[in-house]
Design a protein around this motif. Structure first.
Motif, PDB file in Angstrom:
ATOM      1  N   GLY A   1     -76.309  50.085  22.135  1.00  0.00           N
ATOM      2  CA  GLY A   1     -76.386  48.798  21.472  1.00  0.00           C
ATOM      3  C   GLY A   1     -77.058  48.993  20.130  1.00  0.00           C
ATOM      4  N   VAL A   2     -77.050  47.966  19.320  1.00  0.00           N
ATOM      5  CA  VAL A   2     -77.770  47.979  18.044  1.00  0.00           C
ATOM      6  C   VAL A   2     -78.751  46.827  18.086  1.00  0.00           C
ATOM      7  CG1 VAL A   2     -77.617  47.780  15.534  1.00  0.00           C
ATOM      8  CG2 VAL A   2     -75.799  48.959  16.805  1.00  0.00           C
ATOM      9  N   GLY A   3     -80.029  47.131  17.902  1.00  0.00           N
ATOM     10  CA  GLY A   3     -81.046  46.098  17.988  1.00  0.00           C
ATOM     11  C   GLY A   3     -81.547  45.671  16.629  1.00  0.00           C
ATOM     12  N   SER A   4     -81.901  44.406  16.489  1.00  0.00           N
ATOM     13  CA  SER A   4     -82.643  43.960  15.314  1.00  0.00           C
ATOM     14  C   SER A   4     -84.096  44.369  15.538  1.00  0.00           C
ATOM     15  CB  SER A   4     -82.510  42.452  15.138  1.00  0.00           C
ATOM     16  OG  SER A   4     -82.939  41.780  16.306  1.00  0.00           O
ATOM     17  N   LEU A   5     -84.940  44.172  14.531  1.00  0.00           N
ATOM     18  CA  LEU A   5     -86.315  44.645  14.669  1.00  0.00           C
ATOM     19  C   LEU A   5     -87.045  43.936  15.811  1.00  0.00           C
ATOM     20  CD1 LEU A   5     -88.490  46.512  13.588  1.00  0.00           C
ATOM     21  CD2 LEU A   5     -89.104  44.764  11.911  1.00  0.00           C
TER      22      LEU A   5
ATOM     23  N   ALA B   1     -90.998  46.968  25.335  1.00  0.00           N
ATOM     24  CA  ALA B   1     -90.914  46.500  23.953  1.00  0.00           C
ATOM     25  C   ALA B   1     -92.146  46.912  23.158  1.00  0.00           C
ATOM     26  CB  ALA B   1     -90.761  44.979  23.924  1.00  0.00           C
ATOM     27  N   ILE B   2     -91.932  47.071  21.856  1.00  0.00           N
ATOM     28  CA  ILE B   2     -93.067  47.395  20.995  1.00  0.00           C
ATOM     29  C   ILE B   2     -93.946  46.154  20.839  1.00  0.00           C
ATOM     30  CG2 ILE B   2     -91.808  49.172  19.741  1.00  0.00           C
ATOM     31  CD1 ILE B   2     -91.352  47.158  17.492  1.00  0.00           C
ATOM     32  N   ALA B   3     -95.221  46.385  20.587  1.00  0.00           N
ATOM     33  CA  ALA B   3     -96.167  45.287  20.398  1.00  0.00           C
ATOM     34  C   ALA B   3     -95.944  44.641  19.031  1.00  0.00           C
ATOM     35  CB  ALA B   3     -97.594  45.818  20.503  1.00  0.00           C
ATOM     36  N   GLU B   4     -96.436  43.420  18.878  1.00  0.00           N
ATOM     37  CA  GLU B   4     -96.224  42.679  17.636  1.00  0.00           C
ATOM     38  C   GLU B   4     -96.809  43.410  16.435  1.00  0.00           C
ATOM     39  OE1 GLU B   4     -97.453  38.641  17.780  1.00  0.00           O
ATOM     40  OE2 GLU B   4     -96.177  38.139  19.498  1.00  0.00           O
ATOM     41  N   GLU B   5     -97.979  44.045  16.615  1.00  0.00           N
ATOM     42  CA  GLU B   5     -98.587  44.764  15.494  1.00  0.00           C
ATOM     43  C   GLU B   5     -97.750  45.986  15.097  1.00  0.00           C
ATOM     44  OE1 GLU B   5    -101.109  45.767  19.226  1.00  0.00           O
ATOM     45  OE2 GLU B   5    -100.094  44.025  18.332  1.00  0.00           O
ATOM     46  N   GLU B   6     -97.097  46.633  16.089  1.00  0.00           N
ATOM     47  CA  GLU B   6     -96.211  47.755  15.785  1.00  0.00           C
ATOM     48  C   GLU B   6     -94.955  47.266  15.059  1.00  0.00           C
ATOM     49  OE1 GLU B   6     -95.874  49.135  19.824  1.00  0.00           O
ATOM     50  OE2 GLU B   6     -97.010  50.947  19.357  1.00  0.00           O
ATOM     51  N   GLU B   7     -94.484  46.091  15.481  1.00  0.00           N
ATOM     52  CA  GLU B   7     -93.323  45.504  14.816  1.00  0.00           C
ATOM     53  C   GLU B   7     -93.631  45.246  13.346  1.00  0.00           C
ATOM     54  OE1 GLU B   7     -90.838  41.349  15.082  1.00  0.00           O
ATOM     55  OE2 GLU B   7     -91.533  42.241  16.978  1.00  0.00           O
ATOM     56  N   GLU B   8     -94.810  44.705  13.073  1.00  0.00           N
ATOM     57  CA  GLU B   8     -95.201  44.431  11.695  1.00  0.00           C
ATOM     58  C   GLU B   8     -95.367  45.727  10.904  1.00  0.00           C
ATOM     59  OE1 GLU B   8     -95.336  41.621   9.989  1.00  0.00           O
ATOM     60  OE2 GLU B   8     -94.462  40.746  11.807  1.00  0.00           O
ATOM     61  N   ARG B   9     -95.902  46.762  11.546  1.00  0.00           N
ATOM     62  CA  ARG B   9     -96.084  48.052  10.876  1.00  0.00           C
ATOM     63  C   ARG B   9     -94.723  48.655  10.502  1.00  0.00           C
ATOM     64  NH1 ARG B   9     -98.562  50.605  14.779  1.00  0.00           N
ATOM     65  NH2 ARG B   9    -100.508  49.509  14.341  1.00  0.00           N
ATOM     66  N   LEU B  10     -93.770  48.559  11.419  1.00  0.00           N
ATOM     67  CA  LEU B  10     -92.421  49.062  11.139  1.00  0.00           C
ATOM     68  C   LEU B  10     -91.753  48.248  10.036  1.00  0.00           C
ATOM     69  CD1 LEU B  10     -91.225  49.733  14.786  1.00  0.00           C
ATOM     70  CD2 LEU B  10     -91.359  51.449  12.970  1.00  0.00           C
ATOM     71  N   ARG B  11     -91.951  46.932  10.069  1.00  0.00           N
ATOM     72  CA  ARG B  11     -91.376  46.088   9.022  1.00  0.00           C
ATOM     73  C   ARG B  11     -91.948  46.485   7.661  1.00  0.00           C
ATOM     74  NH1 ARG B  11     -91.925  41.697  11.435  1.00  0.00           N
ATOM     75  NH2 ARG B  11     -89.777  41.298  12.050  1.00  0.00           N
ATOM     76  N   GLY B  12     -93.217  46.808   7.629  1.00  0.00           N
ATOM     77  CA  GLY B  12     -93.837  47.250   6.388  1.00  0.00           C
ATOM     78  C   GLY B  12     -93.255  48.561   5.874  1.00  0.00           C
ATOM     79  N   LEU B  13     -92.755  49.378   6.800  1.00  0.00           N
ATOM     80  CA  LEU B  13     -92.123  50.654   6.421  1.00  0.00           C
ATOM     81  C   LEU B  13     -90.651  50.469   6.048  1.00  0.00           C
ATOM     82  CD1 LEU B  13     -93.650  52.956   9.209  1.00  0.00           C
ATOM     83  CD2 LEU B  13     -94.218  52.973   6.760  1.00  0.00           C
ATOM     84  N   GLY B  14     -90.156  49.230   6.184  1.00  0.00           N
ATOM     85  CA  GLY B  14     -88.776  48.943   5.794  1.00  0.00           C
ATOM     86  C   GLY B  14     -87.788  48.903   6.935  1.00  0.00           C
ATOM     87  N   ALA B  15     -88.273  49.013   8.179  1.00  0.00           N
ATOM     88  CA  ALA B  15     -87.355  49.026   9.322  1.00  0.00           C
ATOM     89  C   ALA B  15     -86.710  47.651   9.508  1.00  0.00           C
ATOM     90  CB  ALA B  15     -88.104  49.433  10.591  1.00  0.00           C
ATOM     91  N   ILE B  16     -85.411  47.656   9.863  1.00  0.00           N
ATOM     92  CA  ILE B  16     -84.719  46.390  10.131  1.00  0.00           C
ATOM     93  C   ILE B  16     -83.991  46.405  11.474  1.00  0.00           C
ATOM     94  CG2 ILE B  16     -84.389  45.899   7.680  1.00  0.00           C
ATOM     95  CD1 ILE B  16     -81.398  46.644   8.179  1.00  0.00           C
ATOM     96  N   GLY B  17     -83.850  47.580  12.102  1.00  0.00           N
ATOM     97  CA  GLY B  17     -83.136  47.644  13.374  1.00  0.00           C
ATOM     98  C   GLY B  17     -83.317  48.979  14.044  1.00  0.00           C
ATOM     99  N   ASP B  18     -82.704  49.116  15.225  1.00  0.00           N
ATOM    100  CA  ASP B  18     -82.848  50.375  15.957  1.00  0.00           C
ATOM    101  C   ASP B  18     -81.630  50.669  16.810  1.00  0.00           C
ATOM    102  OD1 ASP B  18     -83.676  50.208  19.210  1.00  0.00           O
ATOM    103  OD2 ASP B  18     -83.709  48.323  18.101  1.00  0.00           O
ATOM    104  N   VAL B  19     -81.491  51.928  17.140  1.00  0.00           N
ATOM    105  CA  VAL B  19     -80.568  52.412  18.160  1.00  0.00           C
ATOM    106  C   VAL B  19     -81.394  53.279  19.088  1.00  0.00           C
ATOM    107  CG1 VAL B  19     -78.597  53.894  18.652  1.00  0.00           C
ATOM    108  CG2 VAL B  19     -78.494  52.324  16.712  1.00  0.00           C
ATOM    109  N   CYS B  20     -81.464  52.927  20.359  1.00  0.00           N
ATOM    110  CA  CYS B  20     -82.260  53.668  21.339  1.00  0.00           C
ATOM    111  C   CYS B  20     -83.725  53.782  20.912  1.00  0.00           C
ATOM    112  CB  CYS B  20     -81.670  55.055  21.590  1.00  0.00           C
ATOM    113  SG  CYS B  20     -80.064  55.028  22.387  1.00  0.00           S
TER     114      CYS B  20
END
Length: 328
Positions: free
Chosen positions: A222-226, A238-257
């Motif tokens: 599947g293809v996931g949004s952040l 699932a990743i924690a909210e603070e990890e989600e924010e950290r990834l967003r700060g690095l430019g992440a927008i989605g994931d595969v596996c």
């Protein structure tokens, strides 16, 4: 070079052109076989064959492909060319745009795709925690005989008891439907520390699964949004909210596996990678056929990035998503 029939003077047709037309009509419109035409016109069968080929070359016979309702061949080709994909399958949602209807349509299309393209020696990797993949497995018809060699879980599927049964259904259900051997990854998809993941990697049962990732011929993901999906969030992986924010700060927008990427499809490396027990980005991209089963407006940006970054080379999606993917 054969003369074209439309080059002849208006109102005048040569005997050869008349014969070409007659043979073409007998074959294409009246359904007569070549031997019947030869006997009827008192000419040889090889000459009938030559006349039919010439009728095509001269434009007397033209092939027209009529696209049936619900088939989106031109749009599929446009997405394939835009992103350099091997194949795109667009599910017809019959005008429905809600997430449930879109998911069910994509899942049904993916089920048919697998039923018609898997072969006996395919070694199939399948992700966990994807509602679309789960619906795909549920929509499949069991094969009458072996249609894949084995089905391997490529992301840890251990979580809360209720969600874990769904993850197990993915691998086990696909294996049953294809008469293949099921290879489970009995571990969480995300662990607390890198040290914990490293310890699990040395477990013989887990090491054997990881070894099986090296020679996969097909990967179903599947293809996931952040933001984590409902199923992933319920699983406890699932990743924690603070990890989600950290990834967003690095430019992440989605994931595969659970391997995250930015808007250009480039892998976003972070400490999270060391806690994921699943196939790596490098190993995944080496799988010859990487099939993404995803769609819906919520995932448009992530799907575009996954295609741009080469995470997938086959996409099964819905019409609205495909249209968005080729929009300038």
């Amino acid at each position: 070079m054969s003369p074209r029939f439309d080059a002849e003077p208006y109102g005048v047709a040569s005997e050869h052109t008349r014969l070409l037309t007659k043979v073409a009509r007998m074959y294409h419109e009246r359904g007569m076989r070549q031997p019947q035409i030869a006997e009827h016109l008192h000419i040889s069968q090889p000459r009938v064959s030559r006349l039919l080929k010439q009728a095509v070359a001269m434009g007397i016979v033209r092939t027209v492909v009529i696209t049936p309702r619900g088939v989106h061949a031109e749009l599929e080709e446009a997405v394939e060319q835009r992103y350099g994909l091997t194949e795109v399958v667009i599910a017809d949602t019959d005008g429905q745009t809600d997430e449930h209807s879109v998911t069910q349509a994509i899942a049904a299309a993916a089920a048919v795709y697998l039923e018609t393209t898997l072969i006996r020696n395919d070694r199939v990797g399948i992700s966990s925690w994807s509602g679309t993949l789960l619906a795909m497995v549920d929509a499949m018809h069991p094969a009458p005989s072996l249609s894949a060699e084995r089905v391997v879980q490529i992301l840890g599927g251990v979580g809360t008891s209720a969600a874990q049964s769904l993850a197990t259904r993915l691998t086990g259900g696909l294996a049953r439907n294809t008469r293949a051997e099921a290879v489970y990854l009995v571990a969480p998809g995300l662990v607390a520390t890198a040290a914990m993941r490293d310890a699990l990697l040395h477990e013989p049962s887990i090491a054997a699964v990881i070894e099986a990732w090296q020679d996969l011929t097909v990967a179903l993901v599947g293809v996931g949004s952040l933001a984590p999906s409902t199923l992933l969030r319920q699983s406890g992986n699932a990743i924690a909210e603070e990890e989600e924010e950290r990834l967003r700060g690095l430019g992440a927008i989605g994931d595969v596996c659970m391997r995250f990427f930015d808007a250009h499809g480039q892998h976003v490396a972070s400490s999270l990678d060391d806690r994921v027990l699943g196939i790596s980005a490098e190993t995944l991209k080496k799988v010859p056929r990487r099939v993404g089963v995803a769609g819906g407006e919520r995932k448009w940006q992530a799907i575009r990035a996954a295609l741009s970054g080469g995470w997938l080379n086959v996409l099964i999606t819905d019409q609205a998503t495909a249209t968005e993917l080729v929009r300038e």
